[in-house]
Design a protein around this motif. Structure first.
Motif, PDB file in Angstrom:
ATOM      1  N   VAL A   1      -0.839   7.021  -8.953  1.00 19.81           N
ATOM      2  CA  VAL A   1       0.175   7.073 -10.011  1.00 19.81           C
ATOM      3  C   VAL A   1       0.137   8.441 -10.691  1.00 19.81           C
ATOM      4  O   VAL A   1      -0.925   8.912 -11.119  1.00 19.81           O
ATOM      5  CB  VAL A   1      -0.061   5.949 -11.046  1.00 19.81           C
ATOM      6  N   VAL A   2       1.318   9.052 -10.765  1.00 20.60           N
ATOM      7  CA  VAL A   2       1.458  10.396 -11.318  1.00 20.60           C
ATOM      8  C   VAL A   2       2.409  10.363 -12.510  1.00 20.60           C
ATOM      9  O   VAL A   2       3.499   9.783 -12.422  1.00 20.60           O
ATOM     10  CB  VAL A   2       2.007  11.380 -10.264  1.00 20.60           C
ATOM     11  N   ALA A   3       2.000  10.968 -13.610  1.00 24.73           N
ATOM     12  CA  ALA A   3       2.899  11.187 -14.746  1.00 24.73           C
ATOM     13  C   ALA A   3       3.364  12.631 -14.697  1.00 24.73           C
ATOM     14  O   ALA A   3       2.548  13.561 -14.725  1.00 24.73           O
ATOM     15  CB  ALA A   3       2.192  10.907 -16.060  1.00 24.73           C
ATOM     16  N   GLN A   4       4.665  12.817 -14.591  1.00 22.98           N
ATOM     17  CA  GLN A   4       5.226  14.159 -14.473  1.00 22.98           C
ATOM     18  C   GLN A   4       5.931  14.560 -15.763  1.00 22.98           C
ATOM     19  O   GLN A   4       6.738  13.813 -16.305  1.00 22.98           O
ATOM     20  CB  GLN A   4       6.231  14.214 -13.318  1.00 22.98           C
TER      21      GLN A   4
ATOM     22  N   LYS B   1       0.815  -1.218   0.000  1.00 24.54           N
ATOM     23  CA  LYS B   1       0.000   0.000   0.000  1.00 24.54           C
ATOM     24  C   LYS B   1       0.850   1.270   0.000  1.00 24.54           C
ATOM     25  O   LYS B   1       0.665   2.180   0.825  1.00 24.54           O
ATOM     26  CB  LYS B   1      -0.983   0.007   1.170  1.00 24.54           C
ATOM     27  N   ALA B   2       1.797   1.310  -0.928  1.00 26.81           N
ATOM     28  CA  ALA B   2       2.554   2.546  -1.133  1.00 26.81           C
ATOM     29  C   ALA B   2       1.584   3.659  -1.504  1.00 26.81           C
ATOM     30  O   ALA B   2       0.595   3.433  -2.204  1.00 26.81           O
ATOM     31  CB  ALA B   2       3.588   2.353  -2.235  1.00 26.81           C
ATOM     32  N   ARG B   3       1.858   4.853  -1.024  1.00 23.65           N
ATOM     33  CA  ARG B   3       0.901   5.940  -1.207  1.00 23.65           C
ATOM     34  C   ARG B   3       0.960   6.556  -2.607  1.00 23.65           C
ATOM     35  O   ARG B   3      -0.061   6.957  -3.144  1.00 23.65           O
ATOM     36  CB  ARG B   3       1.146   7.033  -0.159  1.00 23.65           C
ATOM     37  N   GLU B   4       2.155   6.643  -3.190  1.00 26.87           N
ATOM     38  CA  GLU B   4       2.262   7.400  -4.445  1.00 26.87           C
ATOM     39  C   GLU B   4       3.509   6.989  -5.215  1.00 26.87           C
ATOM     40  O   GLU B   4       4.568   6.773  -4.628  1.00 26.87           O
ATOM     41  CB  GLU B   4       2.324   8.893  -4.105  1.00 26.87           C
ATOM     42  N   VAL B   5       3.363   6.889  -6.533  1.00 28.60           N
ATOM     43  CA  VAL B   5       4.504   6.685  -7.418  1.00 28.60           C
ATOM     44  C   VAL B   5       4.487   7.798  -8.456  1.00 28.60           C
ATOM     45  O   VAL B   5       3.484   7.978  -9.165  1.00 28.60           O
ATOM     46  CB  VAL B   5       4.456   5.313  -8.123  1.00 28.60           C
ATOM     47  N   ILE B   6       5.575   8.559  -8.517  1.00 26.26           N
ATOM     48  CA  ILE B   6       5.712   9.614  -9.518  1.00 26.26           C
ATOM     49  C   ILE B   6       6.666   9.129 -10.595  1.00 26.26           C
ATOM     50  O   ILE B   6       7.824   8.821 -10.323  1.00 26.26           O
ATOM     51  CB  ILE B   6       6.233  10.918  -8.903  1.00 26.26           C
TER      52      ILE B   6
END
Length: 467
Positions: free
Chosen positions: A179-182, A130-135
């Motif tokens: 999941v974030v696309a930067q 349960k990782a909170r966020e992947v950028i």
């Protein structure tokens, strides 16, 4: 659930410990959050990377990492951010690192990666723990621009897209991880803003972050590559396009730390009727006078060679490390002279309600961004929505200010009061030079020392900093 620099994992009790330690000028029992730069190894050479000049081929060995995690978890570590001078997923034993963090109940609040090494096994750990966020630092919209910005073979671009899609497919209906696309823009690619947004939408990510490249290492500097204030009008139609496309989806996280650009952004939002999305909230209790950095009581960044630094924004050759984890324990460093000095400097900023001029002679550790208003988004962005924390911090800081910032008191207390006054009265400050003020202060302190010592000894009036 998006990353919060670990703040969502912090209990009310630990928040109160942080506040009490700030007021008392003491240390907390250990960092609640840590930025672990597992390795300096990286498969790309981004032209804008601020850690190029610090990069080595080192990584923190797994036994030392495990001991470090055990030690910090024992002192209350609740979350980590995995990022670094290299890509964290290029640590040779990264799966074991994920497993050990999970064993100690430490949450991966954020993983920032270029995504090349985000394998199925890594995806499984992130979802299961349960990782909170992947950028994903995708940065470019096509293989050619990816090769330019990351200085690698164009074929890697499609590999990263495949890894993003696989992570999202494996996650399914779960919210973990977000999941974030930067994407990053410069003068060569800002016209591709709409295509960047469309690519993010097609991938199915939870957020699309659009930012500008702000600085590049001098050794890799390409003249005129950075966007400037005068470029905002050329960029305006492309900004309006992405805002309009995102109006109903609400995926955009967009901000431009370039003079005049956010004004243009707000005008574009008003024109296309697209409110700001995904910004961090601000609680009524949050006040700029209490917005100083408190990272010295909360977190630390540890690089691939073991150096300990205040945060990811102060990873620079000119910044002396606060210690090294290969020399002593983290607890020893946390309570050692460098962290103590940093806490003292941060506390002085907070006591003065952020009304203090930056002076490199005064600040041995803090840099201009730590002190001057508006130069660092990191120091309070994630926290300013916490009503209870900032209400309690304000109340206790005000009590401390009454005791420690006053015109009748010790020289240090009077100096604080004078500096706050001069900061809020710029015309007076312009009249009195800094050199004159220092000489006047030194004269008053030295000439009145015998009298102040006598009053303290005979009457108990504490008007001296001396024992």
């Amino acid at each position: 659930m998006r990353g919060t620099h670990g703040w969502a994992e912090v209990s009310a009790e630990r928040k109160r410990e942080i506040i009490d330690a700030i007021v008392a000028g003491t240390a907390t029992r250990g960092p609640v959050h840590a930025e672990l730069d597992l390795t300096d190894r990286c498969n790309v050479a981004c032209y804008f990377c601020n850690q190029q000049s610090l990069r080595t081929k080192e990584q923190i060995p797994l036994p030392r990492l495990s001991d470090l995690i055990d030690e910090m978890a024992g002192n209350g570590l609740r979350s980590v951010r995995l990022s670094g001078g290299g890509d964290p997923l290029f640590h040779r034993e990264v799966l074991d690192v994920f497993d050990h963090l999970a064993l100690r109940g430490v949450v991966v609040d954020n993983l920032t990666t270029n995504g090349v090494a985000l394998t199925e096994e890594v995806a499984r750990r992130l979802i299961g723990n349960k990782a909170r966020e992947v950028i994903f630092s995708l940065n470019a919209v096509n293989a050619a621009d990816y090769a330019r910005m990351m200085q690698v073979k164009p074929a890697l671009f499609d590999k990263v897209l495949e890894n993003i899609r696989r992570l999202l497919a494996m996650r399914g209906e779960s919210i973990y991880p977000s999941v974030v696309a930067q994407f990053l823009i410069d003068r060569k690619n800002f016209r591709s803003l709409p295509e960047m947004y469309d690519l993010g939408r097609s991938l199915g990510v939870d957020r699309i972050a659009l930012n500008a490249v702000l600085e590049v290492p001098q050794e890799s500097f390409e003249e005129n590559i950075l966007l400037a204030p005068e470029d905002r009008e050329a960029a305006r139609p492309y900004v309006e396009t992405v805002l309009e496309r995102d109006r109903d989806a609400g995926l955009l996280q967009i901000d431009f730390a370039i003079s005049g650009w956010n004004e243009m952004l707000n005008q574009a939002r008003a024109k296309v009727d697209a409110p700001a999305q995904n910004s961090y909230p601000t609680a009524p209790a949050f006040k700029d006078e209490n917005a100083g950095c408190f990272f010295a009581w909360y977190t630390a960044a540890i690089t691939g060679n073991g150096d300990i630094r205040p945060c990811c924004l102060l990873l620079h050759p000119s910044m002396k490390p606060l210690g090294n984890i290969h020399q002593g324990t983290m607890t020893e460093h946390w309570n050692g002279p460098a962290f103590t000095k940093m806490r003292d400097e941060m506390r002085e900023v907070l006591l003065r309600r952020n009304k203090i001029e930056y002076d490199e002679k005064r600040f041995e550790i803090l840099k201009p961004a730590c002190v001057k208003e508006g130069l660092c988004w990191l120091k309070n962005m994630y926290f300013r929505g916490d009503q209870e924390f900032y209400a309690e911090l304000a109340a206790k800081l005000d009590e401390a200010r009454k005791r420690e910032v006053r015109f009748i008191g010790t020289p240090k207390q009077m100096k604080r009061a004078a500096e706050v006054y001069l900061h809020t009265h710029p015309r007076v400050r312009q009249t009195l030079s800094a050199d004159w003020l220092h000489r006047a202060y030194d004269w008053a302190r030295n000439s009145s020392r015998p009298l102040r010592a006598t009053l303290k000894r005979r009457l108990g009036w504490n008007l001296t900093d001396a024992a």
